[in-house]
Scaffold this motif. Structure first.
Motif, short mmCIF file in Angstrom:
data_model
loop_
_atom_site.label_atom_id
_atom_site.label_comp_id
_atom_site.label_asym_id
_atom_site.label_seq_id
_atom_site.Cartn_x
_atom_site.Cartn_y
_atom_site.Cartn_z
N GLY B 5 32.65 5.75 14.03
CA GLY B 5 33.65 4.94 14.75
C GLY B 5 34.99 4.95 14.06
N MET B 6 35.18 5.91 13.14
CA MET B 6 36.47 5.96 12.46
C MET B 6 37.59 6.32 13.45
N ILE B 7 37.23 7.19 14.40
CA ILE B 7 38.23 7.60 15.38
C ILE B 7 38.75 6.37 16.13
N ALA B 8 37.79 5.56 16.57
CA ALA B 8 38.17 4.39 17.36
C ALA B 8 39.03 3.44 16.53
N SER B 9 38.62 3.22 15.28
CA SER B 9 39.38 2.27 14.46
C SER B 9 40.77 2.82 14.13
N GLY B 61 34.78 1.67 20.25
CA GLY B 61 34.04 1.65 18.99
C GLY B 61 33.07 2.78 18.81
N LYS B 62 32.86 3.57 19.86
CA LYS B 62 31.91 4.68 19.72
C LYS B 62 32.64 5.96 19.31
N GLN B 63 31.88 7.05 19.14
CA GLN B 63 32.50 8.28 18.68
C GLN B 63 32.72 9.30 19.79
N ALA B 64 31.87 9.22 20.80
CA ALA B 64 31.98 10.21 21.87
C ALA B 64 32.18 9.48 23.20
N ILE B 65 32.65 10.22 24.16
CA ILE B 65 32.86 9.62 25.48
C ILE B 65 32.04 10.41 26.51
N ASP B 66 31.30 9.67 27.29
CA ASP B 66 30.64 10.32 28.42
C ASP B 66 31.58 10.15 29.62
N LEU B 67 32.19 11.27 30.02
CA LEU B 67 33.23 11.17 31.04
C LEU B 67 32.70 10.71 32.39
N ASN B 68 31.37 10.84 32.57
CA ASN B 68 30.81 10.43 33.86
C ASN B 68 30.50 8.94 33.90
N ALA B 69 30.54 8.30 32.69
CA ALA B 69 30.20 6.88 32.65
C ALA B 69 31.29 6.05 33.32
N SER B 70 30.88 4.88 33.80
CA SER B 70 31.83 4.05 34.53
C SER B 70 32.92 3.53 33.60
N GLU B 114 42.85 7.86 6.56
CA GLU B 114 41.83 6.81 6.62
C GLU B 114 40.67 7.14 5.70
N ALA B 115 40.23 8.42 5.73
CA ALA B 115 39.04 8.80 4.97
C ALA B 115 39.33 8.88 3.49
N GLU B 124 33.10 15.30 9.06
CA GLU B 124 32.29 14.74 10.15
C GLU B 124 33.18 14.20 11.27
N GLU B 125 34.15 13.41 10.85
CA GLU B 125 35.03 12.76 11.82
C GLU B 125 35.89 13.78 12.56
N ILE B 126 36.35 14.79 11.83
CA ILE B 126 37.21 15.80 12.45
C ILE B 126 36.42 16.57 13.51
#
Lengths: 117, 284
Positions: B5-9, B61-70, B114-115, B124-126
């Motif tokens: 969740g580093m990306i999100a933060s 707060g998550k790391q990936a996005i499911d583009l099909n999710a609402s 950040e890291a 990992e984050e990259i």
């Protein structure tokens, strides 16, 4: 039982189909028409189907049969006023009605019959 | 993972910094990949800010996005809108995707800050960030392509209508110059428009000119025969003209029987015959 009217015009017969025909009516028309040709000694039959919106293989064959019967009774048949949709349907059904004379409208059909008779 | 969740933060914490970095990148980029001459800086800034905001919201707060999710719906719609407007402005699909991909540099830099010294976590984050931005970029490309395909389909339909004009040559004589390959669908359209025109004009003679038809095979011949038969059923006569020597050879080699259809080599011959049958005499 509904009849399709057969009008006598001199030595020609005029049949105008104004309603969507069902099979029994088609058979009745065959009967009436052959009787009329024999009785009046008609030389030509003009069938106007400009009001007919739907045909199936039975009606298609019936038209072709009528023409054959009329020929045996020494009368020429002209089919006039077929709608584009009906023509396409008949072609797709494989009924090309060979040997039947056709014309665009009643006027031209009459002219054609008069020339041939 | 220690720092999931580093990306999100980072997106939340350094939003302002990321946005200015990205905008600088976009406007100073030496290649005109994002088309800075076609999109105003204000528009870019606004699009960038909106993208960041939606991305942050979709990540949640998550790391990936499911583009099909609402949850990702606003982001997805934004990307689709972006790609559509870019397509209209004449951008290529690559240029549209580059807009998203160019966000990588500022994001990676922020992640690096950040890291700190934690190299494993940074790698990992990259990787996660790359995957995320790639999926978003590819989504714009596929939307772009879909918009283009719709356009092509529409044009094809329009062409079908345009390519079958029925012209009146003389009182009672219609001509149909056919251009292009004949398939079932086209024959259907041609047949319908010709038959309709026959009824409208009361013509009893039709000339189908196939000069513009590149090849005639058994299927095309069958389509032609169907049209001729339908015309005959309606009480009109039909002449086929414009048969080139090669096509005449092909028709005979294929064993196609043109069943007593009147054929002529040129449209002029066909017109002469039609006039003669109509009772006209041409004199000089």
């Amino acid at each position: 039982m509904q009849h399709i009217p057969i009008l006598r015009m001199g030595e020609l017969l005029l049949v105008t189909i104004q309603v969507d025909m069902h099979d029994q009516m088609a058979l009745q028309l065959q009967d009436d028409l052959t009787v009329a040709i024999a009785r009046f000694g008609s030389k030509g039959v003009l069938i106007d189907i400009s009001a007919l919106e739907m045909v199936d293989s039975f009606i298609g064959r019936m038209i072709s049969d009528i023409s054959g019967m009329a020929r045996i009774l020494d009368a020429a048949t002209v089919l006039v006023g077929m709608r584009p949709a009906v023509a396409i349907t008949l072609v797709e059904l494989g009924l090309s009605l060979p040997g039947i004379a056709t014309a665009l409208n009643v006027e031209r059909g009459m002219a054609l019959l008069r020339r041939n008779v | 993972m220690a720092c999931s969740g580093m990306i999100a933060s980072v997106l939340k914490k350094r939003a302002k910094q990321l946005q200015t970095d990205w905008l600088t990148d976009l406007t100073t980029s030496s290649v005109d990949a994002i088309g800075k001459n076609r999109v105003s800086p204000q528009e870019l800034e606004q699009q960038g800010a909106q993208f960041l905001q939606l991305l942050s919201a979709a990540l949640d707060g998550k790391q990936a996005i499911d583009l099909n999710a609402s949850q990702a719906k606003p982001l997805r719609e934004f990307l689709e809108g972006l790609s559509r407007s870019r397509a209209q402005q004449g951008f290529s699909s690559g240029e549209t995707a580059t807009f998203i991909f160019s966000f990588k540099r500022p994001l990676f830099q922020a992640l690096k800050l950040e890291a700190g010294a934690n190299a494993d976590a940074l790698a990992e984050e990259i990787w996660a960030a790359t995957q995320l931005l790639d999926s978003l970029g590819l989504h714009t490309v596929s939307t772009f392509q879909r918009a283009r395909e719709e356009l092509i389909n529409r044009q094809q339909e329009e062409m079908l209508e345009l390519s079958t004009p029925v012209v009146k040559l003389w009182e009672g004589i219609l001509a149909l110059p056919m251009i292009g390959t004949l398939d079932s669908q086209r024959t259907q359209v041609v047949m319908e428009s010709l038959l309709q025109k026959i009824v409208e004009t009361g013509s009893d003679m039709a000339i189908i000119d196939i000069t513009g038809v590149p090849t005639v095979d058994t299927l095309v011949a069958q389509h032609l025969l169907k049209t001729v038969t339908a015309l005959r059923l309606m009480g009109a006569e039909c002449i086929i003209s414009g048969i080139r020597p090669q096509i005449a050879q092909t028709i005979v080699h294929l064993g196609v029987d043109l069943q007593g259809v009147v054929t002529k080599a040129s449209l002029a011959d066909a017109l002469a015959l039609a006039l003669k049958r109509g009772g006209y005499a041409v004199s000089r």
